[in-house]
Design an enzyme around this catalytic site. Sequence first.
Site, short mmCIF file in Angstrom:
data_model
loop_
_atom_site.label_atom_id
_atom_site.label_comp_id
_atom_site.label_asym_id
_atom_site.label_seq_id
_atom_site.Cartn_x
_atom_site.Cartn_y
_atom_site.Cartn_z
N LYS A 100 5.62 -9.85 -1.67
CA LYS A 100 5.30 -8.54 -2.26
C LYS A 100 6.43 -7.97 -3.11
CE LYS A 100 1.40 -7.12 0.36
NZ LYS A 100 1.37 -7.98 1.58
N GLU A 122 0.44 2.63 -1.60
CA GLU A 122 -0.30 2.61 -0.34
C GLU A 122 0.20 1.41 0.45
OE1 GLU A 122 -1.32 1.08 -3.04
OE2 GLU A 122 -1.50 -0.89 -2.09
N SER A 387 3.47 -17.20 2.46
CA SER A 387 3.65 -15.89 1.81
C SER A 387 4.66 -14.99 2.49
CB SER A 387 2.30 -15.19 1.70
OG SER A 387 1.67 -15.09 2.97
#
Length: 403
Positions: A100, A122, A387
Site C-alpha cells: 500500500k 479511508e 502483498s
Amino acid sequence: MTATDKHNTFMHALPVDDNGFYGHFGGAYIPETLRKNIDELREAFYRYAADESFKADFDALMRDYVGRPSPLYYAPRLSERYGTNIYLKREDLNHTGAHKINNAIGMALLARRMGKKRIIAETGAGQHGVATATVCALMDMECTIYMGAVDVERQLPNVQRMKMLGAKVVAVQSGNKTLKDAVTEALNDWCVNPESFYLIGSAVGPHPYPEIVSHFQSVISAEMRSQLLTHTGRECPDAVIACVGGGSNAAGAFYHFLDEKDVRLIAVEAAGKGVDTDMHAATLTLGKEGVLHGSRTMVLQTPDGEVMEPYSISAGLDYPGVGPLQAYLAETGRAEVLAATDAQALAAAMLLSRLEGIIPALESSHALAALEMLRFKPDDVVVVNLSGRGDKDMNTYLANLPG
Ligand SMILES: *Cc1c(COP(=O)(O)O)cnc(C)c1O
C-alpha cells in the site's frame, strides 16, 4: 522495449478508455459537487505521471524510503512441495509492511504537486491508514483517516500507529461501521472540503482513481520482469498469482503482463466460510453488476439489490466491491478467478511459515492457497505476489492455528 521503458512511457498500458471504462466497467458515477475535483485530479495525474522530475521523486522515495526493489525470492521448499518453480515477490518487506505504501507515496507526491495541504483517506484493517499517515508525516500534510467504529476496535494497534504518526482517526458510526461506510464518509468529507486531496487505498472508486492506483502499483510487475530475467533468463513467468480485495496489488502484479497472452493471471478472492454460505467476500465469483463508490463494477448484492455485508477472516479482503480492472479481466477471461476460504488461507500461512520462515499477511495467504488448487509443470515459473507481512495478523493466527 524493456519493462522499465514501458513503465516510463506507457501511460495507457491499461485497457481503459478516455472515460475510465474497462469494457463496460468503471467510469465516474459521482455527485456534481465532486466533478471539479475529479477533473482537476485527472489532469494533474496525466501531467505529472509523464513528468521526469515527478518520476525521479517517486523513484527516489521507492528506493530510499520504501526499500525497493523488493526482492523476488525463489522459494526452494515451497517449490519442492508443489513440484514447480515458485517465486515470491516480497512486498511484505516494504516499509510499513505491505504494497500500500507504493500508492500512498505516489498519490501524496501528486497532492503536493497540486498544492494540497490536507489528505483524507479511508481504511479497513488500518494498513492503508498507516501508509497514508506515514506519507503525511513524511510530507508534512494534515491527515484525516475514516475508519469504521467496528474496525477501530478490532484493529487497535494500527489505530495507535496512525495516531503516533500524527493522523486524526475518525471512527465512523454509520451503516455497519466497517470499510464501506468509511469510504462513504471520506467521500462526504471531500464533497465538503474540495480543497483537500482524497487518497484512496485500492484500485477502486471513480475514474481516474483505479488508473492512478494501478499506475503507481505497476512498479511491482516492472521489477518482476527484470528480476525474472536475472533469475530465469526470461522476463515472463508462466503464471502470476495475487489476492484481490479492491484489486490494487493484483493490478500492480499483473500490469506489465496484461498484453503477454502466455502469462496466466490468477486472481484469488476471499471465500470466507465458503461460497455456498452467505459469509464470504467473493465479489468476482458471486457478485452482480452495480455501481459502488463511483464505479460500475461487480458488487455483492442481496436479491433486492442492497449491498451485502462481506465477510473474510482477512480484513483487507473484506470489501463488497472490486476494482473495474479486475472485473474486466475476470469477465473477458484474461484473468482466472479462484476463491480461497478462511481455512485454506490459514493452512497456506502455516505452510509458508514452516517451509520458508516467512509469516505472510492473511490477505497474501489467500494467494498462496491457490497453489493447492492449481497444477503446474516442473519447468513452470510461478510468481506469487506476497502483498504483506503477517505481524498485524498474529492474534488471528494464534487463535486459529494448531501448535
Ligand atoms: C489491503 C491489502 C490487500 C488487499 O487490497 P488490494 O487492493 O486488493 O491489494 C492485500 N494484501 C495486503 C497485505 C493488504 O494490506
